[in-house]
Design an enzyme around this catalytic site. Structure first.
Site, PDB file in Angstrom:
ATOM      1  N   ARG A  49      44.927  29.141  37.408  1.00 19.74           N
ATOM      2  CA  ARG A  49      43.537  28.795  37.089  1.00 19.74           C
ATOM      3  C   ARG A  49      43.425  27.347  36.610  1.00 19.74           C
ATOM      4  O   ARG A  49      44.319  26.823  35.959  1.00 19.74           O
ATOM      5  CB  ARG A  49      42.993  29.722  36.009  1.00 19.74           C
ATOM      6  N   LYS A 189      38.534  36.133  38.227  1.00 25.08           N
ATOM      7  CA  LYS A 189      38.213  35.861  36.838  1.00 25.08           C
ATOM      8  C   LYS A 189      36.761  35.418  36.658  1.00 25.08           C
ATOM      9  O   LYS A 189      36.200  35.573  35.564  1.00 25.08           O
ATOM     10  CB  LYS A 189      39.174  34.819  36.265  1.00 25.08           C
ATOM     11  N   HIS A 208      39.928  42.552  28.461  1.00 21.69           N
ATOM     12  CA  HIS A 208      41.057  42.093  29.263  1.00 21.69           C
ATOM     13  C   HIS A 208      42.241  42.976  28.885  1.00 21.69           C
ATOM     14  O   HIS A 208      42.977  42.676  27.951  1.00 21.69           O
ATOM     15  CB  HIS A 208      41.338  40.622  28.962  1.00 21.69           C
ATOM     16  N   SER A 226      49.351  37.189  29.212  1.00 18.11           N
ATOM     17  CA  SER A 226      50.335  37.135  30.293  1.00 18.11           C
ATOM     18  C   SER A 226      51.757  37.130  29.736  1.00 18.11           C
ATOM     19  O   SER A 226      52.064  36.402  28.787  1.00 18.11           O
ATOM     20  CB  SER A 226      50.107  35.874  31.124  1.00 18.11           C
ATOM     21  N   LYS A 230      51.757  44.010  29.774  1.00 17.74           N
ATOM     22  CA  LYS A 230      50.533  44.802  29.945  1.00 17.74           C
ATOM     23  C   LYS A 230      50.573  45.638  31.227  1.00 17.74           C
ATOM     24  O   LYS A 230      50.262  46.833  31.208  1.00 17.74           O
ATOM     25  CB  LYS A 230      49.342  43.840  29.944  1.00 17.74           C
ATOM     26  N   THR A 231      50.937  45.000  32.333  1.00 16.93           N
ATOM     27  CA  THR A 231      50.985  45.711  33.610  1.00 16.93           C
ATOM     28  C   THR A 231      52.161  46.676  33.652  1.00 16.93           C
ATOM     29  O   THR A 231      52.025  47.833  34.056  1.00 16.93           O
ATOM     30  CB  THR A 231      51.086  44.704  34.774  1.00 16.93           C
ATOM     31  N   ASP A 245      44.089  45.434  34.497  1.00 11.27           N
ATOM     32  CA  ASP A 245      43.703  44.134  33.952  1.00 11.27           C
ATOM     33  C   ASP A 245      42.331  44.048  33.288  1.00 11.27           C
ATOM     34  O   ASP A 245      42.177  43.333  32.311  1.00 11.27           O
ATOM     35  CB  ASP A 245      43.775  43.086  35.063  1.00 11.27           C
ATOM     36  N   ARG A 311      51.958  35.525  42.804  1.00  9.05           N
ATOM     37  CA  ARG A 311      51.121  36.709  42.579  1.00  9.05           C
ATOM     38  C   ARG A 311      51.041  37.584  43.824  1.00  9.05           C
ATOM     39  O   ARG A 311      51.207  37.120  44.948  1.00  9.05           O
ATOM     40  CB  ARG A 311      49.704  36.273  42.218  1.00  9.05           C
TER      41      ARG A 311
END
Length: 522
Positions: A49, A189, A208, A226, A230-231, A245, A311
């Site tokens: 980003r 996003k 988030h 990040s 989390k994932t 997410d 990604r």
């Protein structure tokens, strides 16, 4: 297309299916097909980003609700000029248009239309959002429209912007402009930023986070920046994945905002994350900046020569135990993940509602060399409020108060989990074993950890369990894992000081109970 100011001179492909878009992307030479069937693209100079190039239009309809200290303004006149030039540009291109939903709960769903100059970007967002049923398309009316022109370059002198890259949102008119970057995550996003503006006005907490649910209907939310897990941690074979997410929490449900996943690929392994790894060998998966052998077309997920932030985008249905509906009941547990590279935080701690709001507003993790360009050898503390500051149009107190209210109304247990270092900071200690984290999470989610004996952490004031089945007792107390106790105490004081300095900007927005939940150096 005239409703969007576009006068097409070339074909416009409307709501093509994923297979057709894949075919078009190959035909147009937008990427290459890997040995496993995934579509591999390179995004050029932008592999993440462009946070400094994001703007919100400052106009009477929304300006009083925007957290301007965190968001850069653009005037309506600047936006109008840029929009005119982008629509003129798109009119001369072959276009791909998709009508999609953001929000699995129909009561809080946003209709999103995206106009792309590349087929693969259209395929990407088709994966990431939710496809309407064919019979719903004739009546589709967009609530927001994304005009996506990565090959159009803004002129800083003419448009009054920082660079050739622009991500600009007009909340009142319902238009997003994206130019000068091929990184597909900007679209995803932008949709999240829109819902972070809209949903709180409907008493819905936008988050988030990842989320899953057990067989008994016991949903859990995983907040984390990040690299915190989390994932990975929400992908539990014994629980159903709601999403990885972005979610909303209304007065009736917990729901996924998206219909797909956008997972980090760098150094992904079949052993550690088998479900996500399997998607790299699926037809239709879009891989950004993943290195591929030019002859065999085999992927090398360990090669970061194109990007550390490689990604993969794929539909949620590619994950075997994913939810069919994307909707669950109110969460029973909230997990706040941090990767503490200072080695100070315990592997798990029980938070009071006030401590939960304090740590939610803090949004702490730490980064180490190799996770981002420019980082030195020492850990670097990162505070991203609400675990997603770049996507928060409103002031953090809006989201914090919503969370506090919902925790109280639904009697949710809150936990802080450290997936970072133990036995010393980065360079001295070791990464928290994933088996320990999994065992502690399982105990928290099945309710057994809530009844475990605890001690109060002298620095942060939260409750730390002293015993858990399957977990060595010595790892639960971080100070005891350090050979040099004085060094631990010094590092803990340092981290506490960082927390206190960071939270100073929120003190006027929270009550005394929240301020009292701040850590105190022992």
């Amino acid at each position: 297309m005239d409703k969007h100011g576009i006068r097409p001179q070339r074909p416009v492909h409307w709501n093509l299916g994923s297979a057709t878009l894949y075919e078009e992307a190959v035909r147009r030479g937008e990427g290459k097909v890997s040995a496993g069937g995934a579509f591999v693209v390179e995004t050029g100079q932008h592999t993440g980003r462009s946070a400094k190039d994001k703007y919100i239009v400052r106009e009477p309809g929304s300006e009083e609700h925007i957290w301007w200290a965190n968001n850069t303004e653009m005037s309506p006149a600047q936006f109008a000029q840029l929009e005119q030039e982008i629509t003129d540009y798109l009119g001369g291109r072959e276009l791909f248009v998709a009508d999609l939903y953001a929000g699995a709960d129909p009561d809080y769903r946003l209709n999103v239309r995206v106009v792309n100059e590349h087929a693969w970007h259209n395929l990407f967002l088709r994966h990431l959002l939710i496809e309407p049923k064919i019979e719903e398309l004739p009546a589709f009316a967009p609530g927001f429209t994304i005009l996506h022109a990565p090959n159009f370059l803004a002129d800083p002198a003419r448009h009054g912007v920082r660079s050739e890259t622009v991500i600009a949102l007009d909340f009142t008119r319902g238009v997003v402009l994206i130019c000068g970057t091929s990184y597909a995550g900007e679209m995803k996003k932008s949709v999240f930023s829109i819902l972070n503006y809209i949903l709180p006005g409907k008493d819905v907490m936008s988050m988030h986070c990842s989320a899953n649910v057990g067989e008994a209907g016991d949903a859990a939310i995983f907040f984390g920046l990040s690299g915190t897990g989390k994932t990975t941690l929400s992908a539990d074979p014994k629980r159903t994945l709601i999403g990885d997410d972005e979610h909303g929490w209304s007065n009736t449900s917990l729901f996924n905002i998206e219909g797909g996943c956008y997972a980090k690929m760098i150094r992904l392994s079949a052993e550690a994350e088998p479900e996500i790894y399997a998607t790299t060998k699926r037809f239709g998966t879009v891989l950004e900046n993943v290195v591929m052998h030019p002859v065999t077309r085999e992927l090398d997920l360990d090669d970061d020569s194109l990007a550390e932030n490689s990604r993969g985008a794929y539909p949620l249905s590619f994950i075997p135990n994913a939810s069919d509906t994307g909707v669950a009941g109110h969460p029973k547990n909230i997990i706040m993940l941090t990767c503490d590279a200072f080695g100070v935080m315990p592997p798990i701690a029980k938070l009071s509602p006030e401590q939960a709001m304090y740590h939610f507003l803090s949004g702490y993790t730490a980064k180490v060399a190799g996770t981002e360009k420019g980082l030195g050898n020492e850990p670097q503390a990162t505070f991203s409020t609400c675990f997603g500051a770049p996507f928060m149009p409103r002031h953090p107190s809006v989201y914090g108060n919503l969370l506090k209210e919902k925790i109280a109304n639904h009697e949710v247990d809150c936990w802080l989990v450290n997936t970072g270092w133990t036995g010393g900071e980065f360079g001295t200690g070791r990464r928290m074993p994933i088996k320990v984290t999994r065992a502690l999470l399982n105990a928290a989610l099945d309710g057994s950890l809530a009844n475990a004996p605890t001690v109060i952490d002298p620095n942060f004031g939260f409750e730390v369990p002293t015993a858990c089945d399957g977990v060595p007792a010595e790892i639960l107390n971080p100070r005891e894992t350090w050979a040099d106790k004085a060094a631990y105490d010094a590092k803990a004081r340092h981290l506490v000081d960082l927390f206190i300095k960071n939270f100073a900007k929120f003190e006027d927005y929270v009550d005394e109970k929240i301020r009292a939940a701040a850590p105190k150096a022992a």
